[in-house]
Design an enzyme around this catalytic site. Structure first.
Site, mmCIF file in Angstrom:
data_model
loop_
_atom_site.group_PDB
_atom_site.id
_atom_site.type_symbol
_atom_site.label_atom_id
_atom_site.label_comp_id
_atom_site.label_asym_id
_atom_site.label_seq_id
_atom_site.Cartn_x
_atom_site.Cartn_y
_atom_site.Cartn_z
ATOM 1 N N ASP A 296 0.855 -1.200 0.000
ATOM 2 C CA ASP A 296 0.000 0.000 0.000
ATOM 3 C C ASP A 296 0.890 1.248 0.000
ATOM 4 O O ASP A 296 1.821 1.364 0.809
ATOM 5 C CB ASP A 296 -0.884 -0.026 1.259
ATOM 6 C CG ASP A 296 -1.953 1.062 1.225
ATOM 7 O OD1 ASP A 296 -3.115 0.722 0.951
ATOM 8 O OD2 ASP A 296 -1.605 2.242 1.468
ATOM 9 N N ASN A 304 -2.611 13.175 -4.376
ATOM 10 C CA ASN A 304 -3.781 13.705 -5.085
ATOM 11 C C ASN A 304 -4.053 15.150 -4.691
ATOM 12 O O ASN A 304 -4.307 16.008 -5.544
ATOM 13 C CB ASN A 304 -5.028 12.881 -4.749
ATOM 14 C CG ASN A 304 -5.113 11.597 -5.574
ATOM 15 O OD1 ASN A 304 -4.513 11.504 -6.640
ATOM 16 N ND2 ASN A 304 -5.834 10.625 -5.070
ATOM 17 N N ASP A 313 -2.964 9.352 -10.801
ATOM 18 C CA ASP A 313 -3.150 8.225 -11.730
ATOM 19 C C ASP A 313 -1.827 7.822 -12.377
ATOM 20 O O ASP A 313 -1.512 6.637 -12.488
ATOM 21 C CB ASP A 313 -4.137 8.622 -12.847
ATOM 22 C CG ASP A 313 -5.584 8.480 -12.391
ATOM 23 O OD1 ASP A 313 -5.797 8.121 -11.222
ATOM 24 O OD2 ASP A 313 -6.487 8.736 -13.206
ATOM 25 N N GLU A 338 -4.875 2.506 -3.930
ATOM 26 C CA GLU A 338 -3.404 2.500 -4.001
ATOM 27 C C GLU A 338 -2.842 1.264 -3.314
ATOM 28 O O GLU A 338 -1.756 1.277 -2.762
ATOM 29 C CB GLU A 338 -2.783 3.772 -3.394
ATOM 30 C CG GLU A 338 -3.602 4.570 -2.403
ATOM 31 C CD GLU A 338 -4.103 3.826 -1.164
ATOM 32 O OE1 GLU A 338 -5.084 3.071 -1.322
ATOM 33 O OE2 GLU A 338 -3.547 4.029 -0.075
HETATM 34 N N1 LIG Z 1 -5.479 9.368 -8.487
HETATM 35 C C1 LIG Z 1 -6.114 8.335 -7.962
HETATM 36 N N2 LIG Z 1 -6.349 8.293 -6.631
HETATM 37 C C2 LIG Z 1 -6.988 7.222 -6.123
HETATM 38 C C3 LIG Z 1 -7.428 6.158 -6.943
HETATM 39 N N3 LIG Z 1 -8.018 5.228 -6.160
HETATM 40 C C4 LIG Z 1 -7.971 5.712 -4.894
HETATM 41 N N4 LIG Z 1 -7.335 6.906 -4.873
HETATM 42 C C5 LIG Z 1 -7.067 7.810 -3.724
HETATM 43 O O1 LIG Z 1 -6.155 7.194 -2.843
HETATM 44 C C6 LIG Z 1 -6.296 7.869 -1.599
HETATM 45 C C7 LIG Z 1 -6.159 6.868 -0.476
HETATM 46 O O2 LIG Z 1 -6.236 7.576 0.699
HETATM 47 P P1 LIG Z 1 -6.126 6.933 2.117
HETATM 48 O O3 LIG Z 1 -6.933 5.658 2.143
HETATM 49 O O4 LIG Z 1 -6.466 7.976 3.103
HETATM 50 O O5 LIG Z 1 -4.648 6.453 2.238
HETATM 51 P P2 LIG Z 1 -3.271 7.280 2.202
HETATM 52 O O6 LIG Z 1 -3.453 8.705 1.957
HETATM 53 O O7 LIG Z 1 -2.402 6.535 1.218
HETATM 54 O O8 LIG Z 1 -2.719 7.057 3.640
HETATM 55 P P3 LIG Z 1 -2.127 5.745 4.265
HETATM 56 O O9 LIG Z 1 -2.559 4.570 3.438
HETATM 57 O O10 LIG Z 1 -2.735 5.690 5.646
HETATM 58 O O11 LIG Z 1 -0.654 5.904 4.299
HETATM 59 C C8 LIG Z 1 -7.648 8.568 -1.609
HETATM 60 O O12 LIG Z 1 -7.444 9.954 -1.683
HETATM 61 C C9 LIG Z 1 -8.290 8.075 -2.911
HETATM 62 O O13 LIG Z 1 -9.101 9.063 -3.523
HETATM 63 C C10 LIG Z 1 -7.179 6.242 -8.352
HETATM 64 O O14 LIG Z 1 -7.530 5.368 -9.139
HETATM 65 N N5 LIG Z 1 -6.531 7.338 -8.811
#
Ligand SMILES: Nc1nc2c(ncn2[C@@H]2O[C@H](COP(=O)(O)OP(=O)(O)OP(=O)(O)O)[C@@H](O)[C@H]2O)c(=O)[nH]1
Length: 416
Positions: A296, A304, A313, A338
């Site tokens: 992860d 983002n 992306d 992610e």
């Molecule tokens: N650009 C993009 N962002 C995505 C996609 N799928 C999920 N996300 C974003 O990935 C982010 C995941 O956020 P969190 O679950 O808070 O995790 P994090 O910010 O990585 O924090 P930790 O995992 O706790 O380290 C969210 O902002 C989602 O909108 C995608 O296909 N494209």
């Protein structure tokens, strides 16, 4: 690489239409000629190579299709586009070795011509194996295939065909006769279809005239199609192309169902379809313990928020590539957002999986990704103990991933 397409046509309107259609594909460079002499000059220019020619039969300085002989004498695949349909003329042109004969009866004719040229371009990357013990027949089929720009590999019997198919994964199509020494065509098809590796191989059987049961046997054994000898080469071309296109369509549909469009890794659905078999095999066949890792990206939301979703992306796509490169030939998928998941057998590359994961995490940490030069780290949860099911492995790896995040991220937590 650009492919020059010679277009010989006295009608300025038709020239304009063909030029317009050809340049839609950046791989094609149309070279337009309004008469025979101009085409001759072009073809004779030293160093000029033409990928294909589209010609009209009735030119002001050559009214009887002379341009066809000219083009074929330079060994350029020739497609005839003409206003008059005449059965005898069509036969004589096809006998000369013209690739296709298309009448200008509607605007679809022009699209048909472009489709033929585009098919030629795809064919040059495709290998076809011809298994046939008669050298005359083999040569005849080879010439027909090479006219369509396929790359041809030959085998004199079923056993040699099998060996060549095993050795060369680039072979996409097999055209096989039945009566061959060592292993006959029908047995060859049966053997191939029992092997999962050859599920996507397009197979066309050749059956002799008068043997009606053989064609059915070929199809029942798993051949895609068959041709009765002697066949007319127009039918041969049609069947080869139709079967190839059907297979390509099937592969496209399968990719759409199984791949994540952004990262080109497998999707979650595919993981659950395929992953379970790793665990059932390990339980029944004593193939060793299966390992599973959940990877992860850390603080991805901040990427983002800072650079925008599009850059996010791009980063996910490039991390997908990193996973593919670091762990080739494994079951790797985008689990969601992610988060990525990798499943490997214990003997994977003869290396310790944890060492490989550490190497991967080091690499991600050390690089800058995308045009925005983003630095990122990842947290990994691993399940290496023997478990009964994929679900159980995911649950353990997920708990360990949670622990890696809780401990401050940028680390690997494994159960052993
Ligand atoms: N650009 C993009 N962002 C995505 C996609 N799928 C999920 N996300 C974003 O990935 C982010 C995941 O956020 P969190 O679950 O808070 O995790 P994090 O910010 O990585 O924090 P930790 O995992 O706790 O380290 C969210 O902002 C989602 O909108 C995608 O296909 N494209």
């Amino acid at each position: 690489m650009e492919h020059k397409i010679l277009v010989v046509e006295d009608s300025p309107v038709v020239l304009k239409v063909l030029r317009h259609l050809l340049i839609q594909n950046p791989a094609f460079l149309p070279v337009l000629c309004a008469c025979y002499e101009e085409a001759k000059d072009r073809l004779e220019e030293p160093g000029e190579e033409y990928f294909a020619a589209i010609v009209d039969l009735n030119l002001p300085d050559a009214e009887n299709g002379e341009v066809v002989d000219l083009v074929l004498s330079h060994k350029v695949p020739c497609i005839v586009l003409t206003s008059n349909f005449d059965d005898d003329l069509r036969l004589s042109l096809l006998n000369k070795g013209v690739l296709d004969y298309i009448t200008k009866d509607s605007r679809y004719s022009f699209n048909h011509v472009i489709k033929v040229v585009e098919r030629l371009r795809k064919n040059q990357n495709l290998k076809v194996l011809v298994a046939e013990d008669s050298s005359t027949s083999r040569l005849f089929i080879k010439i027909l295939l090479e006219q369509c720009r396929f790359r041809v590999v030959e085998a004199e019997n079923g056993q040699e065909a099998l060996a060549k198919l095993e050795a060369d994964p680039e072979i996409r199509m097999l055209i096989t006769d039945h009566n061959m020494p060592l292993v006959n065509g029908y047995e060859l098809v049966r053997m191939l279809r029992y092997n999962a590796r050859f599920q996507d191989l397009v197979i066309i059987g050749l059956s002799a005239e008068g043997d009606n049961s053989l064609s059915a046997k070929f199809i029942k054994a798993g051949a895609n199609d068959f041709l009765k000898k002697p066949f007319y080469h127009e039918e041969f071309h049609c069947r080869v192309i139709h079967n190839l296109e059907a297979q390509e369509m099937l592969e496209t549909i399968r990719d759409l169902a199984n791949l994540d469009p952004l990262t080109k890794l497998h999707n979650r659905r595919y993981l659950f379809d395929e992953g379970e078999s790793y665990y059932s095999r390990a339980a029944t066949a004593d193939t060793g313990v299966v390992s599973l890792a959940m990877i992860d990206l850390d603080y991805f939301k901040a990427v983002n928020d800072t650079y925008g979703h599009m850059v996010g992306d791009d980063l996910l796509a490039v991390i997908g590539q990193e996973i593919k490169t670091a762990f080739p030939d494994v079951l790797a998928c985008r689990f969601g957002g992610e988060e990525f998941c990798i499943v490997v057998n214990s003997d994977y590359q003869g290396e310790d999986f944890l060492v490989m994961l550490n190497g991967f995490a080091d690499q991600v940490r050390s690089k800058e990704y995308t045009a925005a030069k983003i630095k990122i780290t990842c947290s990994v949860g691993v399940c290496r103990q023997a478990v009964d099911s994929l679900d159980e492995a995911i649950r353990i790896a997920d708990n360990n991933l949670y622990e890696a995040k809780r401990l401050g991220r940028d680390r690997i937590v494994s159960d052993k």
